[in-house]
Design a protein around this motif. Structure first.
Motif, PDB file in Angstrom:
ATOM      1  N   LEU A 172      36.468  37.938  37.308  1.00 46.03           N
ATOM      2  CA  LEU A 172      36.270  37.796  38.745  1.00 46.03           C
ATOM      3  C   LEU A 172      37.359  36.974  39.430  1.00 46.03           C
ATOM      4  N   PRO A 173      37.891  35.906  38.804  1.00 42.40           N
ATOM      5  CA  PRO A 173      39.019  35.227  39.451  1.00 42.40           C
ATOM      6  C   PRO A 173      40.216  36.171  39.631  1.00 42.40           C
ATOM      7  N   GLY A 174      40.415  37.069  38.673  1.00 42.85           N
ATOM      8  CA  GLY A 174      41.496  38.050  38.783  1.00 42.85           C
ATOM      9  C   GLY A 174      41.261  39.008  39.933  1.00 42.85           C
ATOM     10  N   VAL A 175      40.016  39.467  40.075  1.00 44.17           N
ATOM     11  CA  VAL A 175      39.673  40.353  41.194  1.00 44.17           C
ATOM     12  C   VAL A 175      39.951  39.635  42.511  1.00 44.17           C
ATOM     13  N   LYS A 176      39.554  38.379  42.599  1.00 45.81           N
ATOM     14  CA  LYS A 176      39.766  37.598  43.827  1.00 45.81           C
ATOM     15  C   LYS A 176      41.255  37.506  44.167  1.00 45.81           C
ATOM     16  N   ARG A 177      42.093  37.323  43.145  1.00 43.43           N
ATOM     17  CA  ARG A 177      43.541  37.235  43.384  1.00 43.43           C
ATOM     18  C   ARG A 177      44.141  38.577  43.805  1.00 43.43           C
ATOM     19  N   LEU A 178      43.618  39.676  43.267  1.00 43.54           N
ATOM     20  CA  LEU A 178      44.155  40.999  43.562  1.00 43.54           C
ATOM     21  C   LEU A 178      43.828  41.470  44.976  1.00 43.54           C
ATOM     22  N   MET A 179      42.717  40.991  45.508  1.00 43.81           N
ATOM     23  CA  MET A 179      42.236  41.455  46.808  1.00 43.81           C
ATOM     24  C   MET A 179      42.496  40.388  47.873  1.00 43.81           C
ATOM     25  N   ASP A 180      42.368  40.769  49.145  1.00 42.49           N
ATOM     26  CA  ASP A 180      42.616  39.828  50.246  1.00 42.49           C
ATOM     27  C   ASP A 180      41.369  39.037  50.625  1.00 42.49           C
ATOM     28  N   GLU A 181      40.211  39.640  50.469  1.00 39.49           N
ATOM     29  CA  GLU A 181      38.948  38.955  50.765  1.00 39.49           C
ATOM     30  C   GLU A 181      38.000  39.180  49.595  1.00 39.49           C
ATOM     31  N   PHE A 182      37.153  38.173  49.341  1.00 39.73           N
ATOM     32  CA  PHE A 182      36.260  38.232  48.187  1.00 39.73           C
ATOM     33  C   PHE A 182      35.006  37.432  48.499  1.00 39.73           C
ATOM     34  N   GLY A 183      33.859  38.038  48.282  1.00 44.20           N
ATOM     35  CA  GLY A 183      32.595  37.333  48.454  1.00 44.20           C
ATOM     36  C   GLY A 183      31.636  37.730  47.353  1.00 44.20           C
ATOM     37  N   ILE A 184      30.792  36.789  46.956  1.00 39.99           N
ATOM     38  CA  ILE A 184      29.849  37.068  45.872  1.00 39.99           C
ATOM     39  C   ILE A 184      28.498  36.436  46.194  1.00 39.99           C
ATOM     40  N   GLU A 185      27.451  37.223  45.976  1.00 39.75           N
ATOM     41  CA  GLU A 185      26.075  36.748  46.111  1.00 39.75           C
ATOM     42  C   GLU A 185      25.344  37.151  44.838  1.00 39.75           C
ATOM     43  N   SER A 186      24.622  36.210  44.253  1.00 40.87           N
ATOM     44  CA  SER A 186      23.906  36.518  43.027  1.00 40.87           C
ATOM     45  C   SER A 186      22.616  35.710  42.975  1.00 40.87           C
ATOM     46  N   GLU A 187      21.549  36.386  42.622  1.00 44.33           N
ATOM     47  CA  GLU A 187      20.245  35.740  42.458  1.00 44.33           C
ATOM     48  C   GLU A 187      19.765  35.998  41.038  1.00 44.33           C
ATOM     49  N   GLN A 188      19.309  34.948  40.389  1.00 44.83           N
ATOM     50  CA  GLN A 188      18.784  35.063  39.031  1.00 44.83           C
ATOM     51  C   GLN A 188      17.683  36.117  38.976  1.00 44.83           C
ATOM     52  N   ASP A 189      17.796  37.055  38.038  1.00 42.22           N
ATOM     53  CA  ASP A 189      16.828  38.128  37.795  1.00 42.22           C
ATOM     54  C   ASP A 189      16.691  39.132  38.948  1.00 42.22           C
ATOM     55  N   GLU A 190      17.603  39.075  39.924  1.00 41.59           N
ATOM     56  CA  GLU A 190      17.556  40.026  41.034  1.00 41.59           C
ATOM     57  C   GLU A 190      18.838  40.843  41.158  1.00 41.59           C
ATOM     58  N   GLY A 191      19.942  40.280  40.690  1.00 46.24           N
ATOM     59  CA  GLY A 191      21.181  41.033  40.728  1.00 46.24           C
ATOM     60  C   GLY A 191      22.307  40.336  41.462  1.00 46.24           C
ATOM     61  N   THR A 192      23.403  41.084  41.574  1.00 47.15           N
ATOM     62  CA  THR A 192      24.642  40.544  42.119  1.00 47.15           C
ATOM     63  C   THR A 192      25.267  41.565  43.062  1.00 47.15           C
ATOM     64  N   VAL A 193      25.849  41.064  44.149  1.00 42.31           N
ATOM     65  CA  VAL A 193      26.631  41.895  45.062  1.00 42.31           C
ATOM     66  C   VAL A 193      27.967  41.201  45.279  1.00 42.31           C
ATOM     67  N   ILE A 194      29.039  41.915  44.981  1.00 42.55           N
ATOM     68  CA  ILE A 194      30.386  41.403  45.200  1.00 42.55           C
ATOM     69  C   ILE A 194      31.073  42.316  46.204  1.00 42.55           C
ATOM     70  N   THR A 195      31.627  41.718  47.251  1.00 39.00           N
ATOM     71  CA  THR A 195      32.312  42.470  48.299  1.00 39.00           C
ATOM     72  C   THR A 195      33.761  42.015  48.367  1.00 39.00           C
ATOM     73  N   THR A 196      34.683  42.972  48.302  1.00 42.02           N
ATOM     74  CA  THR A 196      36.102  42.669  48.381  1.00 42.02           C
ATOM     75  C   THR A 196      36.761  43.598  49.388  1.00 42.02           C
ATOM     76  N   ILE A 197      37.839  43.117  49.971  1.00 41.43           N
ATOM     77  CA  ILE A 197      38.627  43.937  50.911  1.00 41.43           C
ATOM     78  C   ILE A 197      40.105  43.760  50.606  1.00 41.43           C
ATOM     79  N   LYS A 198      40.833  44.867  50.665  1.00 44.79           N
ATOM     80  CA  LYS A 198      42.293  44.846  50.588  1.00 44.79           C
ATOM     81  C   LYS A 198      42.789  45.431  51.907  1.00 44.79           C
ATOM     82  N   TRP A 199      43.642  44.696  52.605  1.00 41.11           N
ATOM     83  CA  TRP A 199      44.185  45.153  53.879  1.00 41.11           C
ATOM     84  C   TRP A 199      45.526  45.838  53.691  1.00 41.11           C
ATOM     85  N   LEU A 200      45.723  46.897  54.448  1.00 37.58           N
ATOM     86  CA  LEU A 200      46.995  47.626  54.431  1.00 37.58           C
ATOM     87  C   LEU A 200      48.039  46.754  55.121  1.00 37.58           C
ATOM     88  N   ARG A 201      49.198  46.615  54.482  1.00 35.51           N
ATOM     89  CA  ARG A 201      50.249  45.758  55.057  1.00 35.51           C
ATOM     90  C   ARG A 201      51.246  46.586  55.817  1.00 35.51           C
TER      91      ARG A 201
END
Length: 133
Positions: A104-133
């Motif tokens: 996940l640190p690698g994913v964060k470095r590769l992308m421009d925006e990174f967010g993570i939400e995780s709840e024990q026994d409920e799951g995880t949602v990771i949202t990333t964005i890469k902007w066109l330069r």
């Protein structure tokens, strides 16, 4: 019109399909080959984590526009066990799978925006964005 793709991750073929869909959309949006590789690598890592830790989930890939910018959003979601220690999992070198620990640190470095939400026994949602330069 914004393009959206959903890929179910429940096998290694799902990982491959998510990578292919991500590369295709990145190319269509206009990303160069280096950013296409970055996006594909991030998708691969996110999909692999779903498969390894939650057994199944989904990768949603969509084109986004904001303040005149175009980009690509990737949402990785699952209903797995969740991440016990978010701070630790975001440390370089941390691994529970015996891998290199780029994760996940690698994913964060590769992308421009990174967010993570995780709840024990409920799951995880990771949202990333890469902007066109």
């Amino acid at each position: 019109m914004q393009v959206q793709t959903h890929v179910d991750i429940n096998s290694e073929w799902g990982i491959v399909a998510a990578r292919q869909a991500g590369r295709k959309l990145a190319r269509e949006i206009g990303f160069g080959s280096v950013d296409q590789a970055r996006i594909t690598t991030a998708i691969s890592e996110l999909a692999r984590n779903i498969y390894l830790y939650a057994n199944q989930g989904q990768i949603k890939i969509e084109e986004v526009t904001e303040s005149g910018k175009r980009g690509m959003k990737i949402i990785a979601s699952d209903e797995g066990p969740g991440i016990k220690d978010l701070r630790r999992v975001m440390e370089d070198g941390f691994t529970t799978s015996g891998g290199l620990g780029a994760g996940l640190p690698g994913v964060k470095r590769l992308m421009d925006e990174f967010g993570i939400e995780s709840e024990q026994d409920e799951g995880t949602v990771i949202t990333t964005i890469k902007w066109l330069r």
